[in-house]
Design a protein around this motif. Sequence first.
Motif, mmCIF file in Angstrom:
data_model
loop_
_atom_site.group_PDB
_atom_site.id
_atom_site.type_symbol
_atom_site.label_atom_id
_atom_site.label_comp_id
_atom_site.label_asym_id
_atom_site.label_seq_id
_atom_site.Cartn_x
_atom_site.Cartn_y
_atom_site.Cartn_z
ATOM 1 N N VAL A 100 35.078 36.124 44.115
ATOM 2 C CA VAL A 100 35.032 36.767 42.805
ATOM 3 C C VAL A 100 35.398 35.705 41.779
ATOM 4 O O VAL A 100 36.464 35.092 41.870
ATOM 5 N N ILE A 101 34.492 35.483 40.835
ATOM 6 C CA ILE A 101 34.714 34.472 39.796
ATOM 7 C C ILE A 101 34.324 35.089 38.459
ATOM 8 O O ILE A 101 33.237 35.650 38.329
ATOM 9 N N PHE A 102 35.245 35.020 37.494
ATOM 10 C CA PHE A 102 34.901 35.496 36.156
ATOM 11 C C PHE A 102 35.724 34.787 35.091
ATOM 12 O O PHE A 102 36.723 34.142 35.379
ATOM 13 N N ARG A 103 35.259 34.942 33.842
ATOM 14 C CA ARG A 103 35.980 34.468 32.658
ATOM 15 C C ARG A 103 36.477 35.692 31.928
ATOM 16 O O ARG A 103 35.807 36.730 31.916
ATOM 17 N N ALA A 104 37.624 35.580 31.296
ATOM 18 C CA ALA A 104 38.202 36.716 30.573
ATOM 19 C C ALA A 104 38.637 36.280 29.183
ATOM 20 O O ALA A 104 39.076 35.145 28.990
ATOM 21 N N GLY A 154 26.201 38.711 35.396
ATOM 22 C CA GLY A 154 26.013 39.820 34.470
ATOM 23 C C GLY A 154 27.026 40.947 34.598
ATOM 24 O O GLY A 154 27.000 41.889 33.812
ATOM 25 N N ALA A 155 27.916 40.881 35.583
ATOM 26 C CA ALA A 155 28.939 41.921 35.728
ATOM 27 C C ALA A 155 29.974 41.782 34.616
ATOM 28 O O ALA A 155 30.223 40.689 34.108
ATOM 29 N N LYS A 156 30.581 42.924 34.247
ATOM 30 C CA LYS A 156 31.611 42.954 33.205
ATOM 31 C C LYS A 156 32.677 43.955 33.596
ATOM 32 O O LYS A 156 32.410 44.905 34.334
ATOM 33 N N ARG A 186 39.450 32.995 39.752
ATOM 34 C CA ARG A 186 38.702 32.648 40.965
ATOM 35 C C ARG A 186 39.498 33.175 42.144
ATOM 36 O O ARG A 186 40.696 32.914 42.255
ATOM 37 N N ALA A 187 38.797 33.928 43.023
ATOM 38 C CA ALA A 187 39.477 34.488 44.199
ATOM 39 C C ALA A 187 38.524 34.554 45.379
ATOM 40 O O ALA A 187 37.306 34.596 45.215
ATOM 41 N N MET A 237 53.571 38.093 37.451
ATOM 42 C CA MET A 237 52.894 39.200 36.785
ATOM 43 C C MET A 237 51.913 39.876 37.738
ATOM 44 O O MET A 237 51.406 39.265 38.676
ATOM 45 N N ASP A 238 51.692 41.158 37.464
ATOM 46 C CA ASP A 238 50.691 41.926 38.181
ATOM 47 C C ASP A 238 49.367 41.747 37.465
ATOM 48 O O ASP A 238 49.294 41.823 36.234
ATOM 49 N N VAL A 239 48.321 41.510 38.253
ATOM 50 C CA VAL A 239 46.967 41.379 37.728
ATOM 51 C C VAL A 239 46.116 42.452 38.397
ATOM 52 O O VAL A 239 46.065 42.532 39.622
ATOM 53 N N VAL A 240 45.489 43.299 37.590
ATOM 54 C CA VAL A 240 44.615 44.354 38.095
ATOM 55 C C VAL A 240 43.291 44.233 37.350
ATOM 56 O O VAL A 240 43.270 44.245 36.122
ATOM 57 N N TRP A 241 42.196 44.104 38.098
ATOM 58 C CA TRP A 241 40.873 44.010 37.467
ATOM 59 C C TRP A 241 39.936 45.048 38.065
ATOM 60 O O TRP A 241 40.104 45.473 39.200
#
Length: 136
Positions: free
Chosen positions: A70-74, A93-95, A56-57, A108-112
């Motif tokens: 921006v909200i997603f599950r991974a 529906g975004a992936k 969540r950001a 840690m670095d997070v890149v999406w």
Amino acid sequence: AIRAVQQERSAMKSPFVGNWFYVPEKTSGESPGLYPPEYMEFVITKNGDSLLGQYRARFRVSDLAVSPEVIFRATGRDTLGNSATLQWFSSDGAKGDVQLTPRSANSMDVVWWTKQFGRRAVLTSGTALMIRQQGR
């Protein structure tokens, strides 16, 4: 013997598991086309050899008609290594993919990035240094 190794591996502490929060990096001002995070959290748990994450950001977006959230599950396999790439999906529906790269035991670095767009206009990629929340 193989089963014992698998059980031992799944019991090992993953470098990716934890409650991660955004830490602003010192920069020399904002770059055009980049939208800095205002808030970011990524909660990652482990189930067997799989990593499960909730991201969540909120970003500072001043020049586009897109949602700043921006909200997603991974989900993905825990590599117990130097990096892991998970697949993410959002409720619209975004992936895409999210790459996790530890810098130290608690950072840690997070890149999406987006591979398939959803039903609404949102930001399509992001990067940040995140810090693991320490127990109290």
